[in-house]
Write an enzyme that holds these catalytic residues in place. Structure first.
Site, PDB file in Angstrom:
ATOM      1  N   LYS A  89      43.070  76.421  75.434  1.00  0.00           N
ATOM      2  CA  LYS A  89      42.901  75.714  74.163  1.00  0.00           C
ATOM      3  C   LYS A  89      43.046  74.205  74.362  1.00  0.00           C
ATOM      4  O   LYS A  89      43.901  73.762  75.134  1.00  0.00           O
ATOM      5  CB  LYS A  89      43.968  76.213  73.172  1.00  0.00           C
ATOM      6  N   ARG A 119      48.380  81.210  53.490  1.00  0.00           N
ATOM      7  CA  ARG A 119      47.762  80.253  52.576  1.00  0.00           C
ATOM      8  C   ARG A 119      46.721  80.888  51.673  1.00  0.00           C
ATOM      9  O   ARG A 119      46.505  80.472  50.557  1.00  0.00           O
ATOM     10  CB  ARG A 119      47.055  79.141  53.378  1.00  0.00           C
ATOM     11  N   HIS A 158      53.662  73.357  57.264  1.00  0.00           N
ATOM     12  CA  HIS A 158      54.649  73.992  58.154  1.00  0.00           C
ATOM     13  C   HIS A 158      56.073  73.747  57.634  1.00  0.00           C
ATOM     14  O   HIS A 158      56.887  74.666  57.568  1.00  0.00           O
ATOM     15  CB  HIS A 158      54.562  73.412  59.575  1.00  0.00           C
ATOM     16  N   SER A 215      46.446  71.930  60.063  1.00  0.00           N
ATOM     17  CA  SER A 215      46.459  70.998  61.193  1.00  0.00           C
ATOM     18  C   SER A 215      45.044  70.581  61.561  1.00  0.00           C
ATOM     19  O   SER A 215      44.816  69.439  61.973  1.00  0.00           O
ATOM     20  CB  SER A 215      47.131  71.635  62.410  1.00  0.00           C
TER      21      SER A 215
HETATM   22  P1  ADP Z   1      48.485  79.082  64.783  1.00  0.00           P
HETATM   23  O1  ADP Z   1      47.492  78.548  65.761  1.00  0.00           O
HETATM   24  O2  ADP Z   1      49.435  80.080  65.363  1.00  0.00           O
HETATM   25  O3  ADP Z   1      47.918  79.545  63.450  1.00  0.00           O
HETATM   26  P2  ADP Z   1      49.466  76.821  63.298  1.00  0.00           P
HETATM   27  O4  ADP Z   1      50.307  75.701  63.818  1.00  0.00           O
HETATM   28  O5  ADP Z   1      48.129  76.493  62.754  1.00  0.00           O
HETATM   29  O6  ADP Z   1      49.408  77.829  64.492  1.00  0.00           O
HETATM   30  O7  ADP Z   1      50.266  77.610  62.165  1.00  0.00           O
HETATM   31  C1  ADP Z   1      51.552  78.130  62.363  1.00  0.00           C
HETATM   32  C2  ADP Z   1      52.002  78.895  61.120  1.00  0.00           C
HETATM   33  O8  ADP Z   1      52.092  78.010  60.014  1.00  0.00           O
HETATM   34  C3  ADP Z   1      51.032  79.995  60.674  1.00  0.00           C
HETATM   35  O9  ADP Z   1      51.797  81.086  60.180  1.00  0.00           O
HETATM   36  C4  ADP Z   1      50.264  79.363  59.552  1.00  0.00           C
HETATM   37  O10 ADP Z   1      49.785  80.322  58.642  1.00  0.00           O
HETATM   38  C5  ADP Z   1      51.366  78.529  58.919  1.00  0.00           C
HETATM   39  N1  ADP Z   1      50.796  77.423  58.142  1.00  0.00           N
HETATM   40  C6  ADP Z   1      50.024  76.415  58.564  1.00  0.00           C
HETATM   41  N2  ADP Z   1      49.695  75.591  57.539  1.00  0.00           N
HETATM   42  C7  ADP Z   1      50.287  76.102  56.442  1.00  0.00           C
HETATM   43  C8  ADP Z   1      50.331  75.738  55.048  1.00  0.00           C
HETATM   44  N3  ADP Z   1      49.668  74.688  54.586  1.00  0.00           N
HETATM   45  N4  ADP Z   1      51.052  76.511  54.216  1.00  0.00           N
HETATM   46  C9  ADP Z   1      51.698  77.608  54.689  1.00  0.00           C
HETATM   47  N5  ADP Z   1      51.698  78.015  55.965  1.00  0.00           N
HETATM   48  C10 ADP Z   1      51.016  77.272  56.834  1.00  0.00           C
END
Ligand code: ADP
Length: 151
Positions: free
Chosen positions: A41, A90, A17, A127
């Site tokens: 959730k 990703r 992030h 995450s």
């Molecule tokens: P959601 O449940 O909306 O996917 P996340 O917190 O998992 O929420 O992700 C929020 C954003 O961060 C999304 O656009 C996701 O693709 C991006 N993201 C998460 N991990 C990575 C990473 N390792 N590299 C690039 N973008 C990431």
């Protein structure tokens, strides 16, 4: 002023992030990191903890704000007057999933989704893997900002 909303669960904030946020900073005047809340959730960290991780990580950056919202992301964007949604990509699975959402959002509003491709050294971070490691008492220090490790 170009404002972008970076929506997500941030359960917890990871170096994936922060990579996207840091690289988006030169593109926008303000980035609102918006934690979406979904009552169906189950989260590992409370909303307050998830918000605190982001606030502490970016406490010295006036361009970054942290907020929470319920409901559709485009409605939240309209409410705070933001024309852009920021998302990270990703892999092809992210792309397929995000493409449909971004196209639907654009059909429903004028809001553009801006995608940044993950850096090679953080592309594997998610995450959900961080939560798995934490549940099993593993070390996540290579995957998350320092403040998350202190919790
Ligand atoms: P959601 O449940 O909306 O996917 P996340 O917190 O998992 O929420 O992700 C929020 C954003 O961060 C999304 O656009 C996701 O693709 C991006 N993201 C998460 N991990 C990575 C990473 N390792 N590299 C690039 N973008 C990431």
């Amino acid at each position: 002023m170009n404002k972008a909303v970076f929506p997500g669960s941030f359960d917890p904030l990871t170096l994936g992030h922060t990579d996207i946020i840091n690289r988006a900073l030169p593109l926008f005047d303000e980035i609102i990191i918006a934690i979406g809340t979904n009552s169906t959730k189950k989260y590992m960290f409370t909303l307050e903890q998830r918000k605190m991780f982001i606030e502490k990580t970016y406490q010295n950056n006036p361009k970054i704000k942290v907020d929470t919202y319920e409901g559709l992301t485009i409605n939240y964007c309209k409410k705070i007057n933001s024309d852009f949604i920021l998302r990270g990509l990703r892999n092809p699975a992210d792309f397929e999933f995000e493409k449909a959402i971004a196209q639907t959002n654009r059909k429903m509003s004028k809001i553009e989704t801006v995608f940044l491709l993950t850096s090679a050294d953080t592309s594997f971070i998610s995450s959900s893997i961080v939560r798995d490691i934490l549940r099993n008492n593993g070390d996540v220090s290579m995957l998350v900002p320092n403040i998350v490790i202190k919790e």
